[in-house]
Design a protein around this motif. Sequence first.
Motif, mmCIF file in Angstrom:
data_model
loop_
_atom_site.group_PDB
_atom_site.id
_atom_site.type_symbol
_atom_site.label_atom_id
_atom_site.label_comp_id
_atom_site.label_asym_id
_atom_site.label_seq_id
_atom_site.Cartn_x
_atom_site.Cartn_y
_atom_site.Cartn_z
ATOM 1 N N GLY A 193 -32.493 34.414 -73.337
ATOM 2 C CA GLY A 193 -33.073 33.294 -72.589
ATOM 3 C C GLY A 193 -34.240 32.699 -73.364
ATOM 4 N N PRO A 194 -34.984 31.782 -72.746
ATOM 5 C CA PRO A 194 -36.099 31.155 -73.470
ATOM 6 C C PRO A 194 -37.087 32.164 -74.044
ATOM 7 C CG PRO A 194 -35.660 29.974 -71.434
ATOM 8 C CD PRO A 194 -34.788 31.182 -71.403
ATOM 9 N N THR A 195 -37.479 33.182 -73.268
ATOM 10 C CA THR A 195 -38.465 34.137 -73.794
ATOM 11 C C THR A 195 -37.934 34.853 -75.029
ATOM 12 O OG1 THR A 195 -39.408 34.496 -71.600
ATOM 13 C CG2 THR A 195 -39.841 36.194 -73.242
ATOM 14 N N GLY A 196 -36.694 35.359 -74.953
ATOM 15 C CA GLY A 196 -36.110 36.066 -76.082
ATOM 16 C C GLY A 196 -35.976 35.178 -77.306
ATOM 17 N N VAL A 197 -35.519 33.943 -77.084
ATOM 18 C CA VAL A 197 -35.333 33.011 -78.205
ATOM 19 C C VAL A 197 -36.675 32.675 -78.845
ATOM 20 C CG1 VAL A 197 -34.740 30.601 -78.733
ATOM 21 C CG2 VAL A 197 -33.157 32.031 -77.416
ATOM 22 N N GLU A 198 -37.675 32.387 -78.016
ATOM 23 C CA GLU A 198 -38.974 32.008 -78.567
ATOM 24 C C GLU A 198 -39.614 33.179 -79.309
ATOM 25 O OE1 GLU A 198 -40.163 28.271 -75.778
ATOM 26 O OE2 GLU A 198 -40.733 30.228 -75.014
ATOM 27 N N LEU A 199 -39.471 34.374 -78.748
ATOM 28 C CA LEU A 199 -40.023 35.557 -79.385
ATOM 29 C C LEU A 199 -39.328 35.855 -80.717
ATOM 30 C CD1 LEU A 199 -42.208 37.606 -78.652
ATOM 31 C CD2 LEU A 199 -40.433 38.983 -77.589
ATOM 32 N N ALA A 200 -38.013 35.796 -80.720
ATOM 33 C CA ALA A 200 -37.267 36.059 -81.959
ATOM 34 C C ALA A 200 -37.623 35.022 -83.015
ATOM 35 C CB ALA A 200 -35.765 36.071 -81.676
ATOM 36 N N SER A 203 -27.711 24.921 -77.118
ATOM 37 C CA SER A 203 -27.603 26.353 -77.458
ATOM 38 C C SER A 203 -27.189 26.513 -78.909
ATOM 39 C CB SER A 203 -26.551 27.043 -76.583
ATOM 40 O OG SER A 203 -26.994 27.137 -75.264
ATOM 41 N N ALA A 204 -26.225 25.695 -79.325
ATOM 42 C CA ALA A 204 -25.747 25.780 -80.709
ATOM 43 C C ALA A 204 -26.865 25.422 -81.687
ATOM 44 C CB ALA A 204 -24.536 24.863 -80.901
ATOM 45 N N ALA A 205 -27.645 24.388 -81.343
ATOM 46 C CA ALA A 205 -28.754 23.985 -82.216
ATOM 47 C C ALA A 205 -29.783 25.107 -82.310
ATOM 48 C CB ALA A 205 -29.408 22.709 -81.689
ATOM 49 N N ALA A 206 -30.073 25.743 -81.163
ATOM 50 C CA ALA A 206 -31.037 26.839 -81.165
ATOM 51 C C ALA A 206 -30.537 27.984 -82.047
ATOM 52 C CB ALA A 206 -31.283 27.329 -79.739
ATOM 53 N N ALA A 207 -29.248 28.297 -81.934
ATOM 54 C CA ALA A 207 -28.682 29.378 -82.744
ATOM 55 C C ALA A 207 -28.809 29.047 -84.232
ATOM 56 C CB ALA A 207 -27.222 29.620 -82.362
ATOM 57 N N ARG A 208 -28.590 27.777 -84.587
ATOM 58 C CA ARG A 208 -28.732 27.364 -85.998
ATOM 59 C C ARG A 208 -30.185 27.513 -86.458
ATOM 60 N NH1 ARG A 208 -25.314 23.196 -84.648
ATOM 61 N NH2 ARG A 208 -27.059 21.773 -84.369
ATOM 62 N N ASP A 209 -31.120 27.053 -85.610
ATOM 63 C CA ASP A 209 -32.535 27.168 -85.981
ATOM 64 C C ASP A 209 -32.935 28.634 -86.153
ATOM 65 O OD1 ASP A 209 -32.991 24.433 -85.978
ATOM 66 O OD2 ASP A 209 -33.552 24.389 -83.859
ATOM 67 N N LEU A 210 -32.413 29.489 -85.279
ATOM 68 C CA LEU A 210 -32.722 30.920 -85.386
ATOM 69 C C LEU A 210 -32.172 31.496 -86.679
ATOM 70 C CD1 LEU A 210 -32.101 32.012 -81.689
ATOM 71 C CD2 LEU A 210 -34.279 32.174 -82.920
ATOM 72 N N ARG A 226 -37.681 17.395 -64.665
ATOM 73 C CA ARG A 226 -38.250 16.512 -65.688
ATOM 74 C C ARG A 226 -37.928 17.034 -67.081
ATOM 75 N NH1 ARG A 226 -42.728 16.324 -62.171
ATOM 76 N NH2 ARG A 226 -42.645 14.474 -60.884
ATOM 77 N N GLY A 227 -37.079 18.059 -67.159
ATOM 78 C CA GLY A 227 -36.688 18.547 -68.474
ATOM 79 C C GLY A 227 -37.014 20.008 -68.670
ATOM 80 N N THR A 228 -36.217 20.664 -69.499
ATOM 81 C CA THR A 228 -36.516 22.037 -69.877
ATOM 82 C C THR A 228 -36.445 22.123 -71.390
ATOM 83 O OG1 THR A 228 -34.182 22.593 -69.619
ATOM 84 C CG2 THR A 228 -35.634 23.126 -67.781
ATOM 85 N N MET A 229 -37.181 23.055 -71.946
ATOM 86 C CA MET A 229 -37.205 23.151 -73.404
ATOM 87 C C MET A 229 -37.528 24.564 -73.844
ATOM 88 S SD MET A 229 -40.549 20.768 -73.909
ATOM 89 C CE MET A 229 -39.683 19.340 -73.300
ATOM 90 N N ALA A 230 -37.188 24.835 -75.095
ATOM 91 C CA ALA A 230 -37.534 26.116 -75.715
ATOM 92 C C ALA A 230 -37.833 25.824 -77.171
ATOM 93 C CB ALA A 230 -36.379 27.109 -75.600
ATOM 94 N N VAL A 231 -38.806 26.554 -77.710
ATOM 95 C CA VAL A 231 -39.231 26.312 -79.082
ATOM 96 C C VAL A 231 -38.709 27.441 -79.958
ATOM 97 C CG1 VAL A 231 -41.437 27.521 -78.894
ATOM 98 C CG2 VAL A 231 -41.220 25.616 -80.462
ATOM 99 N N ILE A 232 -38.326 27.111 -81.186
ATOM 100 C CA ILE A 232 -37.785 28.130 -82.076
ATOM 101 C C ILE A 232 -38.595 28.120 -83.361
ATOM 102 C CG2 ILE A 232 -35.755 28.990 -83.306
ATOM 103 C CD1 ILE A 232 -34.883 26.589 -80.732
ATOM 104 N N GLY A 233 -39.578 28.994 -83.415
ATOM 105 C CA GLY A 233 -40.388 29.109 -84.620
ATOM 106 C C GLY A 233 -41.198 27.856 -84.856
#
Lengths: 410, 410
Positions: B165-172, B215-222, B340-347
Amino acid sequence: MRVVIIGGGFGGLHAAMRIRGSAAEVTLVDRRNFHLFQPLLYQVATGGLSPGNIAVPLRHILRRHRNVRVLLGEATGFDLERREVKVLASGVPRTLPYDRLVVAAGMRTDYRGNDAWEARAPGLKSVEDAVGLRGRILTAFEAAENALDAAEQDALLTFVVVGGGPTGVELAGALGEIARFTLRREFRSIDPSRARILLVEMGPRVLGGFPERLSAAAARDLARLSVDVRTSTGVKEIAEGTVVLARDGATEVVLARTVVWAAGVRASPLGAMLGAETDRAGRVKVNPDLSLPGRPEIFVIGDLAATGFPGLAPVAMQMGDYVARRILGRAEAAFRYRNRGTMAVIGRAAAVADFGRLRLTGFPAWLAWLFVHLVNLVLFGNKVLVLCQWAWNYLTFGRSARIITDRGRE
Amino acid sequence: MRVVIIGGGFGGLHAAMRIRGSAAEVTLVDRRNFHLFQPLLYQVATGGLSPGNIAVPLRHILRRHRNVRVLLGEATGFDLERREVKVLASGVPRTLPYDRLVVAAGMRTDYRGNDAWEARAPGLKSVEDAVGLRGRILTAFEAAENALDAAEQDALLTFVVVGGGPTGVELAGALGEIARFTLRREFRSIDPSRARILLVEMGPRVLGGFPERLSAAAARDLARLSVDVRTSTGVKEIAEGTVVLARDGATEVVLARTVVWAAGVRASPLGAMLGAETDRAGRVKVNPDLSLPGRPEIFVIGDLAATGFPGLAPVAMQMGDYVARRILGRAEAAFRYRNRGTMAVIGRAAAVADFGRLRLTGFPAWLAWLFVHLVNLVLFGNKVLVLCQWAWNYLTFGRSARIITDRGRE
């Protein structure tokens, strides 16, 4: 040449930074992974700054010093004949051979034989001390807000700072500021400005190391922040909730839930392990070039060295620089301290500063203090942030890091 | 009218701020003295921000709300017939009578019945969790630098984040950034960029709540940050130094010294004490106006309410605002969430953002994330400072708050 430096405080870090060049392989050993800007620890204890603002990873500071290796571990002893330091690193004991050894292990809080006082009146030497103290101070105000009994409330709103040196004065001043300004409007059952802050000093005046005129100015500034300054007063007993003060043979019992100890330090036990003569506080007596008598390959610097110079950051930094040059064969035969000034800040926008002929008090001294501290935070990439934080605190009377964390944890 | 609000998170705090006017006497009860900007907790865990940057004293936020009283204490139960909340404050039990009760006690980490995993794979819900995790991560790199054995070094440099989820993705993502950029040049025996970071997700993709393209974009960024993303993969066992992963019936043993749990939450036990129906995670089922069935004077908001809305800060804030209006008799009969939107940051400088029709990835999404978070830190007087800190971190690849504190204390 293998150089081992023990301690990443002002002295050890400066030595490590100055021994450059591939001729010397330097290992800096510290129990903590960060260098701490100790003179601002009282700001953490009073919620003005976060620990991250005054602590920087040693590895980060030294990342471009390719000849320096940082070792997170605890020095546990020496084999002076074999020229080895015993270190416990990540749970594994090892030995580090050296050609030159620099011991800069510093001082810890000392209760002059009353070790039972430690739990009741914590000191202020580490980040954990500061965060724990911050929690105690803030919890006292919270408990006072919840208290149903007026006497209980008074005891909770009484804070005793023992020791009128720079740490005690700065802490008492910050407490006065918190009570009078920061917490204003935040409580509903208590008036935080009613808080009683006692600063207890055994000697005849606060800031005994400063000229008398500056001590008097500091006492006036403290009084303006409602700090009750008690000089020529000793502490006879610290019990749970009670402090017994003694002056001219008379005693006074103060009911106070929060007591802070800023009255004494003693040397790290590593000092005694060097086998040399030590003074009463355990500081190691050294030659004029800071080397150990009979052991020219060992240097003791910073507060741990009994040199007669005051236990201040600039002294330790200059000792570190000197010893680095000495090890590289580039320094004169005796360390000389260049006193560029000493200062102490008292709450918001007041300070005293002693630059020899120039002596400042009040707002000009505070500006000088701000300037000098910012210059000295230069090691800390984030000095701009600390400046922003200070500017913000100054403009808003705020202390944004006022959070109570579990068992003193943040 | 006496209103008692339990919990100073996004929901409870917003309710307290919106119930203005002398007609309502509000008491906000929280175990902690601060409101925590939880979405940035992963930044504390990875040394980018200090706890003080994302925690603000509740009293400070509410100092001008003269009708609101903050009570530092723990709600321990209810007497729904007598309309009283039982509270333990400064060690003393008391009862708070109410005319309206708002329960916003939130969620805690859940190990799906494997409570033994807690010590080996800590969660990330509190400041203490974050500071403890920061210490574990940094200590792993230090121990790897000290390790003499290559296999030991590999295990120390392997980090497993459970939950995509967002926490795991942002932490990783933050871990990937630390290993590849922040620690560069700081070690002498190890290459931190060799660190292996596994992100384990049971579902078929990370960020399951987002559109598939994001999700696919996040996986690529990770992947670009060298994070090894394992989807459709479960965790069978977490032992000391070992994680057993399961996928399609096959198992894999990963030797990892640092494991983080971001895979599940369950409701505060206060939810069950309300005597109403709860869902599997312990969330309380509520009416469309967020009141408790049969108890129109009680409202449950934030993550603790089983409403079908996601467990996000904006949902909780809107619920708080709605319930405040409802209590004042000014709200429609059903809560509606305006997404109003949801987001997650990756690095560093990459994110995904879902604003309904507008979906952003990469740098534009990161800018949107930055903007939205700064706007939402508006409660936090010091948002300028957080911006400075971020700008500094961005420009220097730095994370200034990388300090290891004793037993996870700061």
